[in-house]
Design an enzyme around this catalytic site. Structure first.
Site, short mmCIF file in Angstrom:
data_model
loop_
_atom_site.label_atom_id
_atom_site.label_comp_id
_atom_site.label_asym_id
_atom_site.label_seq_id
_atom_site.Cartn_x
_atom_site.Cartn_y
_atom_site.Cartn_z
N HIS A 1 0.82 -1.21 0.00
CA HIS A 1 0.00 0.00 0.00
C HIS A 1 0.86 1.27 0.00
O HIS A 1 0.76 2.11 -0.87
CB HIS A 1 -0.89 0.04 1.25
CG HIS A 1 -1.75 -1.15 1.47
ND1 HIS A 1 -2.84 -1.46 0.69
CD2 HIS A 1 -1.69 -2.11 2.43
CE1 HIS A 1 -3.43 -2.56 1.16
NE2 HIS A 1 -2.76 -2.97 2.19
O1 RIB Z 1 -5.10 0.04 4.65
C1 RIB Z 1 -3.71 0.04 4.44
C2 RIB Z 1 -3.05 1.13 5.23
O2 RIB Z 1 -3.31 0.94 6.62
C3 RIB Z 1 -1.51 1.10 5.11
O3 RIB Z 1 -1.00 2.38 5.29
C4 RIB Z 1 -1.11 0.21 6.25
O4 RIB Z 1 0.23 0.47 6.69
C5 RIB Z 1 -2.09 0.63 7.30
O5 RIB Z 1 -1.58 1.82 7.92
#
Ligand code: RIB
Ligand code: CA
Length: 308
Positions: free
Chosen positions: A237
């Site tokens: 992500h």
């Molecule tokens: O949903 C994914 C996000 O939430 C990413 O930034 C992960 O590290 C969590 O913080």
């Protein structure tokens, strides 16, 4: 090429770790400040992890502690994905001492010393620190060129059926940032689902670099492939938000209006993203839509392998 001056707000976090390595390995970015926020795990762990990750790179980047809870409501971490210590149980050498102060104050200090449009804010955790900074001194916003957020989803969430974790963890903070008037770029779950680190790719990174690559490999290998994404791999992500700044040619995007549901029901934290102009009003964000995944992972591997 003039490096883009950035502030990274993070909650390491297994994918935050990869994002921080990518950012600190990339000459396109001049990381002026890293702030930690409670998110995946408590601030005690996210702060320690941020210091340790920066320490492995040997880069003299100040790391400052930020908020340990959302603007409203109670703090709810997500250790099921990131492990109790936030980086899959991996133990890293302790990093340099924390830089004293409060994250949102440190962000404002960097903005205050900057020229108009000089700073890019990158949010890869709950947006609490960014919201506190932009809301407490709006006059500094002209120093912000762009705000890049890994947050939200226009379809299904990952922490609830409606909401993505960062948006859900502090929706009021996200609402403040989305309405601040500066250019916003969104890396949502639909984009990051294209950035799946497969078990084969992860295994192939072992031994390909120094301590940072070894840490990246061990951290990535600690995260089971995402059942939500068919068990095919682990979505990177947060590195998507960094890659947008380094290699925008890997992405396509469209202008949208984005808002966040602040109700207290099952929809809380949902990002309502108008991709088709169904609603009147300004388009306040650029939604990253497609990713050249082979190009992304080639960049990721090359850059992290070059770290110490
Ligand atoms: O949903 C994914 C996000 O939430 C990413 O930034 C992960 O590290 C969590 O913080
Ligand atoms: Ca994160």
């Amino acid at each position: 090429m003039t490096a883009r001056k950035v502030i990274i707000d993070c909650d390491p976090g297994t994918d935050d770790a990869i994002a921080l390595f990518l950012a600190l390995a990339s000459p396109e970015l001049d990381v002026a400040l890293i702030t930690a926020v409670g998110g995946n795990v408590g601030l005690d762990h996210t702060l320690r992890n941020a210091r340790a990750l920066v320490g492995l790179t040997g880069k003299p980047i100040p790391v400052v502690a930020g908020a340990d809870r959302p603007l409203l409501g109670s703090f709810i971490p997500e250790p099921r994905v990131h492990g109790r210590n936030g980086i899959g149980g991996v133990t890293l050498p302790d990093g340099p001492p924390v830089t004293p102060g409060l994250g949102s104050d440190a962000i404002r200090e960097v903005l205050r010393a900057a020229a108009p449009g000089e700073i890019t804010l990158v949010g890869i955790g709950p947006a609490t620190n960014l919201a506190l900074a932009v809301a407490s001194e709006p006059a500094l916003l002209d120093r912000v060129a762009e705000i890049v957020l890994m947050t939200g989803a226009w379809a299904e969430g990952n922490v609830t059926p409606a909401a993505e974790f960062n948006a859900w963890n502090d929706p009021e903070a996200l609402a403040i940032v989305l309405s601040c008037g500066r250019p916003i770029t969104l890396a949502t779950l639909e984009l990051t689902a294209q950035a799946l680190a497969t078990p084969d790719w992860i295994a192939a990174q072992q031994g390909r670099g120094g301590a940072c690559m070894e840490a990246a490999h061990t951290i990535l290998a600690s995260v089971p492939p995402s059942p939500r994404l068919g068990g095919r791999g682990t979505p990177q992500h947060d590195a998507c938000a960094i890659a947008w700044l380094i290699a925008p040619e890997l992405f396509t995007h469209r202008a949208v209006h984005a808002a966040v549901d602040l109700t207290r029901g099952p929809g809380r934290g949902r990002t309502v993203i108008d991709r088709w102009g169904k609603l009147p009003g300004p388009r306040n964000a650029a939604l990253l839509e497609t990713l050249d995944a082979p190009g992304f992972f080639a960049l990721l591997a090359r850059r992290i392998a070059a770290l110490p």
